[in-house]
Design a protein around this motif. Sequence first.
Motif, PDB file in Angstrom:
ATOM      1  N   SER A   1     120.651  17.215  30.626  1.00 40.88           N
ATOM      2  CA  SER A   1     121.488  18.221  29.987  1.00 40.88           C
ATOM      3  C   SER A   1     122.188  19.039  31.061  1.00 40.88           C
ATOM      4  CB  SER A   1     120.654  19.215  29.163  1.00 40.88           C
ATOM      5  OG  SER A   1     119.931  18.570  28.156  1.00 40.88           O
ATOM      6  N   VAL A   2     123.396  19.470  30.723  1.00 32.47           N
ATOM      7  CA  VAL A   2     124.071  20.488  31.531  1.00 32.47           C
ATOM      8  C   VAL A   2     124.300  21.659  30.580  1.00 32.47           C
ATOM      9  CG1 VAL A   2     126.131  21.070  32.848  1.00 32.47           C
ATOM     10  CG2 VAL A   2     125.162  18.770  33.004  1.00 32.47           C
ATOM     11  N   VAL A   3     123.861  22.846  30.979  1.00 37.20           N
ATOM     12  CA  VAL A   3     123.963  23.983  30.053  1.00 37.20           C
ATOM     13  C   VAL A   3     124.718  25.137  30.700  1.00 37.20           C
ATOM     14  CG1 VAL A   3     121.775  23.367  28.971  1.00 37.20           C
ATOM     15  CG2 VAL A   3     121.809  25.096  30.750  1.00 37.20           C
ATOM     16  N   ASN A   4     125.411  25.874  29.869  1.00 35.23           N
ATOM     17  CA  ASN A   4     126.188  27.005  30.374  1.00 35.23           C
ATOM     18  C   ASN A   4     126.217  28.126  29.328  1.00 35.23           C
ATOM     19  OD1 ASN A   4     128.004  28.279  32.267  1.00 35.23           O
ATOM     20  ND2 ASN A   4     129.618  27.914  30.757  1.00 35.23           N
TER      21      ASN A   4
ATOM     22  N   ALA B   1     115.587  17.147  20.478  1.00 36.09           N
ATOM     23  CA  ALA B   1     115.906  18.035  21.597  1.00 36.09           C
ATOM     24  C   ALA B   1     114.771  18.000  22.609  1.00 36.09           C
ATOM     25  CB  ALA B   1     116.098  19.459  21.089  1.00 36.09           C
ATOM     26  N   GLY B   2     115.130  17.985  23.881  1.00 37.24           N
ATOM     27  CA  GLY B   2     114.122  17.865  24.930  1.00 37.24           C
ATOM     28  C   GLY B   2     113.667  19.216  25.459  1.00 37.24           C
ATOM     29  N   LYS B   3     112.438  19.226  25.983  1.00 34.03           N
ATOM     30  CA  LYS B   3     111.958  20.428  26.671  1.00 34.03           C
ATOM     31  C   LYS B   3     112.874  20.784  27.829  1.00 34.03           C
ATOM     32  CE  LYS B   3     106.966  20.696  25.939  1.00 34.03           C
ATOM     33  NZ  LYS B   3     105.646  20.756  26.596  1.00 34.03           N
ATOM     34  N   TYR B   4     113.365  19.723  28.501  1.00 39.91           N
ATOM     35  CA  TYR B   4     114.208  19.967  29.680  1.00 39.91           C
ATOM     36  C   TYR B   4     115.443  20.791  29.320  1.00 39.91           C
ATOM     37  CZ  TYR B   4     116.184  15.793  27.550  1.00 39.91           C
ATOM     38  OH  TYR B   4     116.692  14.904  26.636  1.00 39.91           O
ATOM     39  N   THR B   5     115.973  20.583  28.115  1.00 38.35           N
ATOM     40  CA  THR B   5     117.179  21.319  27.724  1.00 38.35           C
ATOM     41  C   THR B   5     116.879  22.816  27.583  1.00 38.35           C
ATOM     42  OG1 THR B   5     117.801  19.349  26.489  1.00 38.35           O
ATOM     43  CG2 THR B   5     119.087  21.332  26.073  1.00 38.35           C
ATOM     44  N   VAL B   6     115.739  23.115  26.963  1.00 41.49           N
ATOM     45  CA  VAL B   6     115.360  24.519  26.800  1.00 41.49           C
ATOM     46  C   VAL B   6     115.057  25.147  28.164  1.00 41.49           C
ATOM     47  CG1 VAL B   6     113.668  26.078  25.768  1.00 41.49           C
ATOM     48  CG2 VAL B   6     114.539  24.134  24.466  1.00 41.49           C
ATOM     49  N   MET B   7     114.369  24.395  29.018  1.00 44.60           N
ATOM     50  CA  MET B   7     114.091  24.919  30.370  1.00 44.60           C
ATOM     51  C   MET B   7     115.398  25.227  31.102  1.00 44.60           C
ATOM     52  SD  MET B   7     111.140  22.358  31.652  1.00 44.60           S
ATOM     53  CE  MET B   7     109.714  22.009  30.656  1.00 44.60           C
ATOM     54  N   ALA B   8     116.349  24.303  30.991  1.00 44.42           N
ATOM     55  CA  ALA B   8     117.633  24.529  31.667  1.00 44.42           C
ATOM     56  C   ALA B   8     118.327  25.768  31.100  1.00 44.42           C
ATOM     57  CB  ALA B   8     118.524  23.293  31.520  1.00 44.42           C
ATOM     58  N   ALA B   9     118.232  25.943  29.782  1.00 40.82           N
ATOM     59  CA  ALA B   9     118.878  27.114  29.165  1.00 40.82           C
ATOM     60  C   ALA B   9     118.231  28.407  29.651  1.00 40.82           C
ATOM     61  CB  ALA B   9     118.793  27.011  27.644  1.00 40.82           C
ATOM     62  N   LEU B  10     116.905  28.396  29.770  1.00 42.80           N
ATOM     63  CA  LEU B  10     116.206  29.593  30.261  1.00 42.80           C
ATOM     64  C   LEU B  10     116.570  29.875  31.716  1.00 42.80           C
ATOM     65  CD1 LEU B  10     112.648  28.944  28.717  1.00 42.80           C
ATOM     66  CD2 LEU B  10     114.352  30.616  27.930  1.00 42.80           C
ATOM     67  N   LEU B  11     116.627  28.806  32.519  1.00 44.10           N
ATOM     68  CA  LEU B  11     116.963  28.980  33.938  1.00 44.10           C
ATOM     69  C   LEU B  11     118.415  29.428  34.104  1.00 44.10           C
ATOM     70  CD1 LEU B  11     115.072  25.871  35.358  1.00 44.10           C
ATOM     71  CD2 LEU B  11     114.541  28.273  35.870  1.00 44.10           C
TER      72      LEU B  11
ATOM     73  N   VAL C   1     123.416  25.169  34.657  1.00 42.37           N
ATOM     74  CA  VAL C   1     122.308  24.377  35.196  1.00 42.37           C
ATOM     75  C   VAL C   1     122.432  22.928  34.736  1.00 42.37           C
ATOM     76  CG1 VAL C   1     119.800  24.011  35.113  1.00 42.37           C
ATOM     77  CG2 VAL C   1     120.699  26.329  35.306  1.00 42.37           C
ATOM     78  N   ARG C   2     122.227  22.012  35.670  1.00 38.24           N
ATOM     79  CA  ARG C   2     122.089  20.595  35.300  1.00 38.24           C
ATOM     80  C   ARG C   2     120.635  20.183  35.515  1.00 38.24           C
ATOM     81  NH1 ARG C   2     124.750  15.992  38.830  1.00 38.24           N
ATOM     82  NH2 ARG C   2     126.718  16.791  38.050  1.00 38.24           N
ATOM     83  N   ILE C   3     120.088  19.536  34.512  1.00 38.45           N
ATOM     84  CA  ILE C   3     118.722  19.030  34.635  1.00 38.45           C
ATOM     85  C   ILE C   3     118.723  17.567  34.240  1.00 38.45           C
ATOM     86  CG2 ILE C   3     118.005  19.703  32.272  1.00 38.45           C
ATOM     87  CD1 ILE C   3     115.266  20.509  33.601  1.00 38.45           C
ATOM     88  N   ALA C   4     118.088  16.734  35.056  1.00 36.62           N
ATOM     89  CA  ALA C   4     118.026  15.300  34.754  1.00 36.62           C
ATOM     90  C   ALA C   4     116.645  14.783  35.100  1.00 36.62           C
ATOM     91  CB  ALA C   4     119.081  14.545  35.559  1.00 36.62           C
ATOM     92  N   LEU C   5     116.122  13.927  34.234  1.00 30.67           N
ATOM     93  CA  LEU C   5     114.820  13.338  34.510  1.00 30.67           C
ATOM     94  C   LEU C   5     114.966  12.213  35.520  1.00 30.67           C
ATOM     95  CD1 LEU C   5     114.282  14.899  31.866  1.00 30.67           C
ATOM     96  CD2 LEU C   5     112.667  13.095  31.253  1.00 30.67           C
TER      97      LEU C   5
END
Lengths: 763, 158
Positions: free
Chosen positions: A221-224, A274-284, A292-296
């Motif tokens: 995910s990439v979040v903004n 929805a993945g945990k990683y997406t929520v983590m990225a949103a919090l970060l 934030v970009r997060i990739a497994l």
Amino acid sequence: MPRKIVKSKYFFEEDFIETIGEVSTEKVKDWGPNSQLKVVGKSLSRIDGYDKVSGTAKFSFDISLPNMVYAKTLRCPLPHAKIKKIDISEAKKVPGVLAVLTYENAPKIPWYYGMSFLFDPHLRYEGDEVACIAAETEQIAVDALKLIHVEYEELPFVVDAGAAMKPGAAKVHDAGNVVRGEPQIYKRGDIEKGFKQADVVVEDTFSTQVEIHNPTEPHCSVVNWDGSRLTIWDSTQGVFSVRDAIAGYLKMPASKVRVIKKYMGGAFGSKLEAGKYTVMAALLARETGRPVRIALDRRAMNLAVGNRPGSVQKLKVGAKKDGTLTAMNHYSYGAAGAYPSGAGCSRPFRTLYKCFNVRSEEYTVFINTGRGRPFRAPGHVQGTFAFESIIDETAEKIGMDPLAFRIKNYAEVDPASNRPYTGKLLRQAYKRGAAAIGWQDRKPAGSGSGPVKTGLGVATQIWWGGGGPPAYATLKLNRDGSAHVIAGSQDLGTGTYTFIAQVAAEVLEIPMEKIQVTLGDTAVAPYCGSSGGSTTAPSVSPAVRDAAEQMKTKLISAAAAVLEIPGNQLVYKNGIISVKNKPDKKLTIANIVRRMRERVLLTTGARNANPSGYAINTFGAQFARVEVDTYTGRISVKKIVAAHDIGRVLNRKTLENQVHGGILQGLGFALIEERVMDEFTGKMLNANLYDYKMPAIYNVPEIEVIIVSEGDAKISNTGVKGIGEPAMIPTPAAIANAVYNAIGVRLKSLPITPDKVLMALQG
Amino acid sequence: MKTIKIQLLVNNNEYEVSVSPNETLLDILRERLGLTGTKRGCEIGECGACTVVMNGEAVNSCLILAPQADGSKIMTVEGLMRNGEYHPLQQSFLNHDAVHCGFCTPGMLMSAYVLLQQKQNPTETGIKQAIAGNLCRCTGYQQIVEAIGDVGKKGETD
């Protein structure tokens, strides 16, 4: 256009879902066979082809925003542990590290149906999330993860479903290892009475392995954040489901969350939620004030984002000498992983053949591994392998040809509901498939001479794949006479962009090049469901046709106003409206759009309700020809014939591609793929693509695709059913049955690797 | 960390980049030069999604450390189009629908490109060898083999 709001029910991945949707009640003319159509059904190249062969296709993984930072996740190295102490102070000191999340500082967001949290100090599988770091570069984040010091209390674990069911097994959750504490039971008729009526009774046990989705594009995910609004570029099969889930996790209105997915590198069910990683990225992203970009990585892909649960299936089938099935019993267990997911596999057993006395008992158990997720025809691939194997055994025991035995027990109505099917052309699939593989030349099992033996096998497929409402598509016309279709669906590589353009082009009678399609953006597109369950084309294509038919009507009335001639004296042909008998008095779409101003030339089409009182299913039969080398145990699949009833074909070229892909995944499941767990350490031994083998170019058999169906007019205005899952369901069973026919020994455990073949031949 | 200056000729454009010794060619192409056509599927040379042409050979760019690539001639999928026209391989991939989700496609195209540079009209076995290191999870591969074979038969290797 006539509309109403209805309650609707259709099968999606693992169960029936009930929805409320506004549906179209407009009756339009049935399209008839594809031979009468100009665009739909043709082998056209995909309209997003340029992006994909030029490298310009932006996958979620490729989105880059100014000032973006990178997140990486620390995962638990143990199968079951509690965090005694976690120290992030050293990691935080690394230059370039911007934020670190752990269970100590992150919000307590409930996860897995309230059984855990986004960060939980109680870790239940190798790969469970421990911490997440945001840093200026991905490398800094990776290096800093190594400086998080965690002290774990190691807990007893269990990684095998059978072991987890035994008394005294390590407990994954305090309430016990059986999900919901009891099996799921299904029954109809009286199996004891049925078995008494049987002349032969066959009992056998089958097992299937855990399979990992391993799409080529890792989950990412990439979040903004823009103030209180959150935009997520996600690699997902369902933009609306991710939007709603993320809004729920972050306790914000869904209207403030926008999810975008243009291109995605495969999913197969692993990207439905929805993945945990997406929520983590949103919090970060909120904490750092930067995108934030997060990739497994590939290891996490193997451990933490789903799998097809394994199964142990004990089956018992009774039949009369004439081939009539009298009773069937199914007992199975499989592992959900550490949190709830579905491991049941009895649905094909319940619905494939006419049999009045049927019972199944299915246990889903917790073990200390990553949780399962729907994987291309969940339950059906493994269930069909076991069931179609024992059907073959039963046929042999009563001395019937396996194909004749199946036709003898052909279900004319849905055996579970007694409802008629909207359409069922399985007989034609058997007939044409058998002719294509040369079934009449099939020899008795194990009768070949020489070390390399040839065998033929067949297996049947049933799946839902009828789709349903709500699904909408918006169509607007542009000043240049081109059209733009916008829908909240997704293209997984399956050709959604292309078939939408084909349907619109068919109705509006304008060239494909004049149609533009936008998908996968919750901010601009009307709702469509997630792309799973083989429901995308059957749900979305009727909405597109509805939108285009409305537009045609609108264009005619607009032309009537412009020309001051009654609409019934106008003719629509090839995007031009002309006056009957006065062919030079005419208007093009572009003429009308310019006169009308484009904003009013906008329609939204809706999927109709499914017909009530019917069962909607896809059917098919696959035939396999294999060679088994009895010296080495190697199996070579020479040919697969895939004959399916899937309603109307929208695009022959993309359909064939999808069928080939499904068969190759089925072949991988039959012969190659397997998650290997070490029972002593509780760790996965092959969490990469070198040791977890997926089919590569050398495994490819000759494939012949036969579609026996035209549009199923009872379902919708396009008559489409799905092919994604049907293509994979019967392949492993067909291969296993062919292996038996070749060597005369039945292999009951997937994958059928050479060592198993040699052991079986040794007796 | 100390940085090293390297020079690259990528798709006939010259670049000078300061890199860390532990950065890979893949990192440089994607994150520094913005050439995201080259994909990252596994980072350890198992999937082939990051295949590029380096000095005439197909390589997994995730396995090449950036300093190793100093002075190299690199071609990525973005270098295939000529004056807005498809390379014959791209056209053939579209004609045969050798593309599904498209994530493995750039790597497949690069492996195929090198094959056709090295061997005119390759055999089916030759084609299979050339793309044996490129994993695809969506298609059945056959369309990809046929797409490459078609270009080879026509002799359109460049």
